[in-house]
Design a protein around this motif. Structure first.
Motif, mmCIF file in Angstrom:
data_model
loop_
_atom_site.group_PDB
_atom_site.id
_atom_site.type_symbol
_atom_site.label_atom_id
_atom_site.label_comp_id
_atom_site.label_asym_id
_atom_site.label_seq_id
_atom_site.Cartn_x
_atom_site.Cartn_y
_atom_site.Cartn_z
ATOM 1 N N UNK A 11 0.848 -1.191 0.000
ATOM 2 C CA UNK A 11 0.000 0.000 0.000
ATOM 3 C C UNK A 11 0.886 1.244 0.000
ATOM 4 N N UNK A 12 0.553 2.182 -0.864
ATOM 5 C CA UNK A 12 1.300 3.431 -0.978
ATOM 6 C C UNK A 12 0.376 4.546 -0.518
ATOM 7 N N UNK A 26 5.061 5.460 2.364
ATOM 8 C CA UNK A 26 4.503 6.810 2.341
ATOM 9 C C UNK A 26 4.998 7.517 1.090
ATOM 10 N N UNK A 27 4.061 8.117 0.367
ATOM 11 C CA UNK A 27 4.392 8.835 -0.868
ATOM 12 C C UNK A 27 4.221 10.327 -0.645
ATOM 13 N N UNK A 73 8.594 7.137 -0.488
ATOM 14 C CA UNK A 73 8.640 7.628 -1.858
ATOM 15 C C UNK A 73 8.804 9.139 -1.794
ATOM 16 N N UNK A 74 10.012 9.588 -2.102
ATOM 17 C CA UNK A 74 10.323 11.018 -2.132
ATOM 18 C C UNK A 74 9.661 11.592 -3.380
ATOM 19 N N UNK A 75 8.744 12.527 -3.171
ATOM 20 C CA UNK A 75 7.913 12.984 -4.294
ATOM 21 C C UNK A 75 7.262 14.302 -3.949
ATOM 22 N N UNK A 129 15.153 1.434 5.337
ATOM 23 C CA UNK A 129 13.996 1.137 4.479
ATOM 24 C C UNK A 129 14.382 1.435 3.039
ATOM 25 N N UNK A 130 13.683 0.827 2.078
ATOM 26 C CA UNK A 130 13.875 1.273 0.703
ATOM 27 C C UNK A 130 13.371 2.713 0.517
ATOM 28 N N UNK A 131 14.135 3.479 -0.237
ATOM 29 C CA UNK A 131 13.746 4.852 -0.571
ATOM 30 C C UNK A 131 13.556 4.928 -2.084
#
Ligand SMILES: Cc1cc2nc3c(=O)[nH]c(=O)nc-3n(C[C@H](O)[C@H](O)[C@H](O)COP(=O)(O)O)c2cc1C
Length: 341
Positions: free
Chosen positions: A147-148, A213-214, A234-236, A264-266
């Motif tokens: 889930x994003x 988290x986006x 999610x850097x956005x 965590x994955x980025x």
């Protein structure tokens, strides 16, 4: 690289729909900054590294991807092409990567899942927690793998192109198919300025799916996200569609990656258009990138085949860029390969 597909997409779409897909918020400063920041990057390649054939494969939450390039969640694909999200899912599956399905998809998740590829679901946490929980159950049952949660949207950005075009509603026959409640009525997607970290804790309590988290840009929020048990970031800046004036995504990435420190994955999205952009993102701390508008250009220009083509072009360009900077794998894109940013 995408100029022809983009031009074909523009020809095929009604001007108001083109503007909806293409535009950003306010004066579109942040939207331009996303690509502008990549334009400024200068790589510092290594030589004689004997890389041989490259290996682009990347694993995220147990799913192996052909390359560290995913499809960002974007709304209303049936406005771009009659086959809508089903075409996007087929093209993405053919490319061997993950589709992040938007909460504002115009196709039921069950039909998207039937296309066969791995997919995640993007969620705006709704103030109606009962509805949100039912939707989470539904996407879990359909085979969603993560889930994003989009957290950069306490309110809608000011989309001036849409205001000018009076583009407010989907044409008859199209709807946000995953927003139907038990009566079959389609709900509006609520933006919730009351949402805080307790909402994330609540979501963790009702699902075992990994939560990303986006829309995180500030390193302090990255730290809080780790503390709250989030599984990925999610850097956005939402492709420049929310806060006009926000930092370019690639400029925000290094501080977030540093705060996370590999826990965590980025991921990052916003303005990724070339293989060298992917290399820069990986070198500056990302594990993978997502692409938004180019996928919509492919979809509008040629349905599933157009989507496949966009992803194949980008992945091929990434493979070439890896060879040219002297890296064999995505992990081989180290910070020293970026000379100027
Ligand atoms: C037409 C359009 C619709 C979008 N819809 C959503 C959405 O429903 N949910 C979301 O989290 N992000 C949405 N986004 C933002 C994308 O997920 C992504 O952050 C952005 O498009 C990346 O930038 P790029 O288009 O420059 O690649 C949308 C972007 C576009 C262009």
């Amino acid at each position: 690289m995408f100029a022809d597909l983009r031009a074909r997409a523009r020809e095929r779409l009604e001007p108001a729909h083109w503007d909806y897909f293409e535009g950003g918020a306010g004066d579109e400063r942040t939207m331009r900054a996303n690509t502008g920041a990549f334009d400024r990057v200068r790589l510092l390649p290594r030589v004689l590294r004997a890389t041989g054939p490259r290996d682009l494969r990347t694993t995220l939450f147990g799913t192996e991807l052909a390359a560290p390039v995913l499809v960002a969640p974007t709304a209303f694909h049936r406005l771009a092409h009659p086959d809508g999200e089903v075409a996007t899912a087929r093209g993405t599956a053919d490319a061997g990567t993950v589709l992040v399905v938007s909460m504002a998809a115009t196709t039921p998740v069950e039909a998207i899942a039937a296309a066969g590829g791995p997919w995640w679901f993007q969620l705006y946490l709704q103030p109606d927690r009962g509805f949100t929980a039912a939707l989470v159950r539904r996407v879990e049952a359909a085979g969603c793998r993560a889930l994003v949660v989009t957290v950069d949207s306490p309110v809608f950005g000011r989309r001036e192109r849409d205001q000018r075009n009076r583009f407010h509603d989907l044409p008859p026959g199209l709807a946000c198919e995953n927003m139907r409640d038990e009566t079959g009525a389609v709900r509006d997607i609520a933006m919730d300025a009351g949402l805080g970290w307790e909402g994330i804790a609540w979501l963790r309590g009702i699902t075992g799916l990994p939560i990303l988290l986006k829309g995180v840009l500030h390193p302090a929020d990255a730290e809080l996200a780790v503390e709250h048990g989030v599984r990925g970031l999610l850097v956005s800046n939402h492709g420049g569609r929310q806060l006009d004036g926000a930092i370019a995504a690639i400029d925000a990435l290094p501080a977030v990656a540093e705060a996370v420190g590999g826990r965590l994955p980025v991921l990052v999205d916003g303005g990724v258009r070339r293989g060298a952009d992917v290399v820069a993102a990986l070198a500056l701390g990302a594990d993978a990138v997502l692409v938004g508008r180019p996928v919509l250009w492919g979809l509008a220009a040629g349905g599933a085949e157009g989507v496949r083509q966009v992803l194949a072009l980008l992945v091929d360009d990434l493979d070439r860029a890896l060879a040219l900077v002297g890296a064999r794998t995505p992990a081989g894109c180290t910070p020293d390969l970026v000379a100027v940013r």
